[in-house]
Design a protein around this motif. Structure first.
Motif, mmCIF file in Angstrom:
data_model
loop_
_atom_site.group_PDB
_atom_site.id
_atom_site.type_symbol
_atom_site.label_atom_id
_atom_site.label_comp_id
_atom_site.label_asym_id
_atom_site.label_seq_id
_atom_site.Cartn_x
_atom_site.Cartn_y
_atom_site.Cartn_z
ATOM 1 N N ASP A 9 32.806 4.043 30.336
ATOM 2 C CA ASP A 9 33.796 4.313 31.381
ATOM 3 C C ASP A 9 34.588 3.039 31.650
ATOM 4 O O ASP A 9 34.013 2.020 32.044
ATOM 5 N N MET A 10 35.888 3.086 31.412
ATOM 6 C CA MET A 10 36.720 1.906 31.626
ATOM 7 C C MET A 10 36.834 1.628 33.124
ATOM 8 O O MET A 10 36.963 2.541 33.930
ATOM 9 N N ASP A 106 39.889 7.625 29.949
ATOM 10 C CA ASP A 106 39.126 6.383 30.125
ATOM 11 C C ASP A 106 37.614 6.550 30.111
ATOM 12 O O ASP A 106 36.907 5.647 30.514
ATOM 13 N N LYS A 157 28.889 -1.024 38.011
ATOM 14 C CA LYS A 157 30.319 -1.211 37.850
ATOM 15 C C LYS A 157 30.829 -2.304 38.768
ATOM 16 O O LYS A 157 30.342 -2.371 39.896
#
Ligand SMILES: [Mg+2]
Length: 350
Positions: A9-10, A106, A157
């Motif tokens: 996941d960008m 993404d 993240k």
């Protein structure tokens, strides 16, 4: 056999692509959404982490975002640019495994069950490669299924690399809000709240029978299974490949145009073999060079029609190669065939 699924996941994808074009905005709260004018209608597509500190998040009206952070910079969405960046990112995924399932621009899932032992190392390498090539940062989650891989990619993240096993579910997954689970939207969350369920752990500990009193039998079962980290959805890969390619990083930077031409031909022969094996023809040839300073350039040539003819493809490779600046030291060479079609065996040969 136990599965190993990777979710890539960008991080703040649209905003990160914008920051590459507007490096002067790095470090500022940036919001990408709608036409980029917060006095008009439209919602936030992506906000940088600097903007999220103010409570701005995806899906929020731009007007709310500007109220939360009047100093934020607002930019319009530019899907052409994001699609191009996405294609480059997915190229790297394809190098790891041809079996990947894109979700939007993404995100993607990959089934790495055949590479159990080195999934984490592959994830780390993938993050490095994506960053070196595109300057963009990805978070990677690895787990025994799609559900846990996705939760994992979100846990640390941005710039995360997280591996969750079934044993981690009580310790790391149960404390999370129930909304984290795939398939739990605002309405489901509201109904779960009537059962005093706030976390995934609350849901896991709720007897199935009590869930069935509130939800359909099937929905109750899915929720119950998800809360226990169970999910058997397969990674659905695209049936028709979009491209076939090879890349090679040189041990020492290559400075000879003759050697590059030779290496490109060797790679083309290999790629062409795979094209033939799959009974495909290619219309477009792309040559990618990464220079010593890590800038990457690609040149493409499209033929009038898709072909399997090695001579026509080789000529296109040469044209691409000599459109590059060959006086620079090259560290990576890539040859790719795309615009793939099923070959017409009666008209095309070798
Ligand atoms: Mg993302």
């Amino acid at each position: 056999m136990a599965r190993v699924i990777m979710h890539v996941d960008m991080d703040a994808f649209f905003a990160s692509v914008e920051l590459q074009r507007h490096p002067e905005l790095v470090g500022q709260p940036l919001v990408v959404g709608g036409k980029g004018d917060p006095s008009q209608r439209g919602v936030v597509s992506t906000a940088t982490y600097e903007a999220r500190v103010f409570g701005i998040h995806s899906g929020m009206p731009l007007r709310t975002a500007v109220r939360l952070c009047p100093d934020a910079v607002f930019l319009p969405v530019d899907f052409t640019a994001y699609r191009a960046a996405s294609a480059r990112v997915f190229e790297h995924l394809q190098q790891v495994s041809e079996a990947f399932q894109p979700v939007g621009l993404d995100e993607a899932y990959m089934d790495l069950s055949h590479r159990q032992a080195d999934a984490v190392a592959l994830g780390a390498q993938l993050k490095r490669d994506i960053h070196a090539d595109t300057g963009l940062v990805a978070s990677v989650g690895i787990g025994p299924n799609r559900l846990l891989a996705k939760i994992a990619s979100d846990l640390e993240k941005p710039d995360g690399l997280t591996h969750l096993t079934a044993d981690d579910v009580p310790g790391r997954v149960w404390p999370l809000p129930v909304r984290t689970l795939h398939g739990v939207g605002p309405r489901t969350a509201e109904r779960l709240a009537t059962l005093a369920i706030e976390t995934i752990g609350d849901l896991a500990n709720m007897p199935l029978a009590r869930l069935q009193a509130v939800f359909s039998a099937r929905h109750a079962h899915t929720l119950h299974a998800a809360a226990h980290g169970l999910d058997d959805r397969p990674v659905q890969t695209e049936r028709v490949r979009k491209s076939i390619g090879r890349e090679r990083t040189f041990q020492q930077d290559c400075r000879s145009s003759g050697r590059l031409a030779y290496e490109a031909r060797v790679m083309l022969d290999d790629v062409h073999g795979r094209l033939q094996q799959r009974a495909l023809a290619a219309r477009t040839v792309t040559v990618k060079l990464r220079y010593r300073d890590f800038t990457t350039h690609t040149r493409s040539r499209s033929l009038g029609a898709a072909t399997q003819q090695i001579d026509a493809l080789a000529e296109a490779v040469e044209q691409c190669l000599f459109a590059h600046h060959l006086h620079r030291a090259v560290r990576l060479l890539g040859v790719q065939l795309s615009g793939l079609e099923v070959a017409m065996p009666d008209r095309q040969g070798g």
